[in-house]
Design a protein around this motif. Structure first.
Motif, PDB file in Angstrom:
ATOM      1  N   VAL A 121       0.866  -1.136  -0.149  1.00 42.76           N
ATOM      2  CA  VAL A 121       0.099   0.200   0.056  1.00 42.76           C
ATOM      3  C   VAL A 121       1.001   1.377   0.031  1.00 42.76           C
ATOM      4  CG1 VAL A 121      -1.561   1.225   1.525  1.00 42.76           C
ATOM      5  CG2 VAL A 121      -2.070  -0.908   1.094  1.00 42.76           C
ATOM      6  N   THR A 122       2.046   1.266   0.697  1.00 46.70           N
ATOM      7  CA  THR A 122       2.932   2.197   0.881  1.00 46.70           C
ATOM      8  C   THR A 122       3.603   2.600  -0.502  1.00 46.70           C
ATOM      9  OG1 THR A 122       3.228   1.972   3.304  1.00 46.70           O
ATOM     10  CG2 THR A 122       4.814   3.320   2.171  1.00 46.70           C
ATOM     11  N   SER A 123       3.970   1.543  -0.964  1.00 45.84           N
ATOM     12  CA  SER A 123       4.557   1.660  -2.349  1.00 45.84           C
ATOM     13  C   SER A 123       3.737   2.129  -3.365  1.00 45.84           C
ATOM     14  CB  SER A 123       5.216   0.478  -2.918  1.00 45.84           C
ATOM     15  OG  SER A 123       5.965  -0.276  -1.761  1.00 45.84           O
ATOM     16  N   LEU A 124       2.458   1.569  -3.342  1.00 44.24           N
ATOM     17  CA  LEU A 124       1.384   2.024  -4.360  1.00 44.24           C
ATOM     18  C   LEU A 124       1.089   3.487  -4.245  1.00 44.24           C
ATOM     19  CD1 LEU A 124      -0.948  -0.778  -4.399  1.00 44.24           C
ATOM     20  CD2 LEU A 124       0.430  -0.133  -6.375  1.00 44.24           C
ATOM     21  N   SER A 125       1.162   3.970  -2.865  1.00 55.80           N
ATOM     22  CA  SER A 125       0.831   5.396  -2.784  1.00 55.80           C
ATOM     23  C   SER A 125       1.796   6.422  -3.130  1.00 55.80           C
ATOM     24  CB  SER A 125       0.269   5.599  -1.270  1.00 55.80           C
ATOM     25  OG  SER A 125       1.513   5.441  -0.571  1.00 55.80           O
ATOM     26  N   GLU A 126       3.013   5.882  -3.032  1.00 50.42           N
ATOM     27  CA  GLU A 126       4.314   6.701  -3.643  1.00 50.42           C
ATOM     28  C   GLU A 126       4.213   6.834  -5.077  1.00 50.42           C
ATOM     29  OE1 GLU A 126       7.629   4.833  -1.787  1.00 50.42           O
ATOM     30  OE2 GLU A 126       7.121   5.384   0.324  1.00 50.42           O
ATOM     31  N   LEU A 127       3.793   5.892  -5.902  1.00 52.92           N
ATOM     32  CA  LEU A 127       3.709   6.281  -7.291  1.00 52.92           C
ATOM     33  C   LEU A 127       2.842   7.272  -7.602  1.00 52.92           C
ATOM     34  CD1 LEU A 127       2.752   2.499  -8.443  1.00 52.92           C
ATOM     35  CD2 LEU A 127       5.074   3.673  -8.522  1.00 52.92           C
ATOM     36  N   ASP A 128       3.531   8.150  -8.755  1.00 51.25           N
ATOM     37  CA  ASP A 128       2.707   9.281  -9.198  1.00 51.25           C
ATOM     38  C   ASP A 128       2.079   8.774 -10.403  1.00 51.25           C
ATOM     39  OD1 ASP A 128       1.885  11.765  -9.916  1.00 51.25           O
ATOM     40  OD2 ASP A 128       3.989  12.461 -10.394  1.00 51.25           O
ATOM     41  N   ILE A 129       0.808   8.061 -10.481  1.00 55.53           N
ATOM     42  CA  ILE A 129       0.130   7.532 -11.476  1.00 55.53           C
ATOM     43  C   ILE A 129      -0.285   8.707 -12.384  1.00 55.53           C
ATOM     44  CG2 ILE A 129      -2.059   6.402 -11.997  1.00 55.53           C
ATOM     45  CD1 ILE A 129      -1.779   5.004  -9.538  1.00 55.53           C
ATOM     46  N   ASP A 130      -0.338   9.732 -12.195  1.00 53.77           N
ATOM     47  CA  ASP A 130      -0.820  11.109 -13.054  1.00 53.77           C
ATOM     48  C   ASP A 130       0.329  11.188 -14.020  1.00 53.77           C
ATOM     49  OD1 ASP A 130      -3.419  11.029 -11.938  1.00 53.77           O
ATOM     50  OD2 ASP A 130      -2.806  12.680 -10.795  1.00 53.77           O
ATOM     51  N   SER A 131       1.466  11.239 -13.467  1.00 52.42           N
ATOM     52  CA  SER A 131       2.829  11.468 -14.115  1.00 52.42           C
ATOM     53  C   SER A 131       2.861  10.464 -15.222  1.00 52.42           C
ATOM     54  CB  SER A 131       4.006  11.516 -13.321  1.00 52.42           C
ATOM     55  OG  SER A 131       5.122  11.527 -13.826  1.00 52.42           O
ATOM     56  N   TYR A 132       2.599   9.154 -14.931  1.00 54.90           N
ATOM     57  CA  TYR A 132       2.907   8.008 -15.707  1.00 54.90           C
ATOM     58  C   TYR A 132       1.694   8.191 -16.957  1.00 54.90           C
ATOM     59  CZ  TYR A 132       6.329   5.736 -12.596  1.00 54.90           C
ATOM     60  OH  TYR A 132       7.424   5.742 -11.914  1.00 54.90           O
ATOM     61  N   ILE A 133       0.607   8.447 -16.568  1.00 59.65           N
ATOM     62  CA  ILE A 133      -0.545   8.586 -17.485  1.00 59.65           C
ATOM     63  C   ILE A 133       0.001   9.733 -18.451  1.00 59.65           C
ATOM     64  CG2 ILE A 133      -2.951   9.474 -17.897  1.00 59.65           C
ATOM     65  CD1 ILE A 133      -3.740   7.907 -15.067  1.00 59.65           C
ATOM     66  N   SER A 134       0.270  10.919 -18.192  1.00 54.26           N
ATOM     67  CA  SER A 134       0.564  12.169 -18.945  1.00 54.26           C
ATOM     68  C   SER A 134       1.859  11.503 -19.902  1.00 54.26           C
ATOM     69  CB  SER A 134       1.081  12.996 -18.020  1.00 54.26           C
ATOM     70  OG  SER A 134       1.709  14.251 -18.833  1.00 54.26           O
ATOM     71  N   LYS A 135       2.815  10.982 -19.227  1.00 50.60           N
ATOM     72  CA  LYS A 135       4.031  10.243 -20.032  1.00 50.60           C
ATOM     73  C   LYS A 135       3.597   9.453 -21.090  1.00 50.60           C
ATOM     74  CE  LYS A 135       7.630  10.705 -16.706  1.00 50.60           C
ATOM     75  NZ  LYS A 135       8.422  10.372 -15.404  1.00 50.60           N
TER      76      LYS A 135
END
Length: 136
Positions: A93-107
């Motif tokens: 859960v901690t690892s997933l919360s650290e991911l910047d998913i919006d950044s990956y979507i934009s990229k």
């Protein structure tokens, strides 16, 4: 006078009068009784007409120490396993919360646009080459 029939392990005795029935009950354990006014056989302890004493059941025996210790050990192992699982889930859960998913979507959107542009350029070059080959 009521006549009673008795059953013990499938062996039927009777008919007996009330006095004879009480004597018979005193000599035998775990009897069932029936009278024509009854729909089914009943344990003699459940029939008020008889002079029966209600026997108090024996208390349960103590749980063997070995069985109890085995249970405790298995419970500890299970709690340790659950603790490890809980820790793993918390880390996930901690690892997933650290991911910047919006950044990956934009990229990925940007890369998709680059791939489309590159494909359009290749298609245009291919068409130009086909035209040149046709002219030659």
């Amino acid at each position: 006078m009521m006549k009673w029939y008795f059953s013990k392990d499938g062996d039927i005795s009777g008919p007996l009068g009330l006095e004879e029935s009480n004597k018979f009950i005193a000599k035998h354990e775990n009897l069932y009784a029936w009278h024509p006014s009854y729909a089914q056989w009943l344990p003699v302890d459940c029939i008020d007409e008889f002079d029966t004493e209600i026997s108090i059941p024996k208390p349960p025996q103590a749980i063997p120490t070995e069985l109890f210790e085995n249970f405790i050990n298995e419970e500890r192992e299970m709690l340790n396993t659950m603790s490890r699982i809980e820790s793993t889930l918390a880390n996930t859960v901690t690892s997933l919360s650290e991911l910047d998913i919006d950044s990956y979507i934009s990229k990925s959107k940007h890369l998709n646009e680059e791939v489309r542009t590159t494909l359009r350029n290749i298609e245009q070059q291919f068409e130009a080459l086909q035209k040149n080959i046709a002219d030659v």
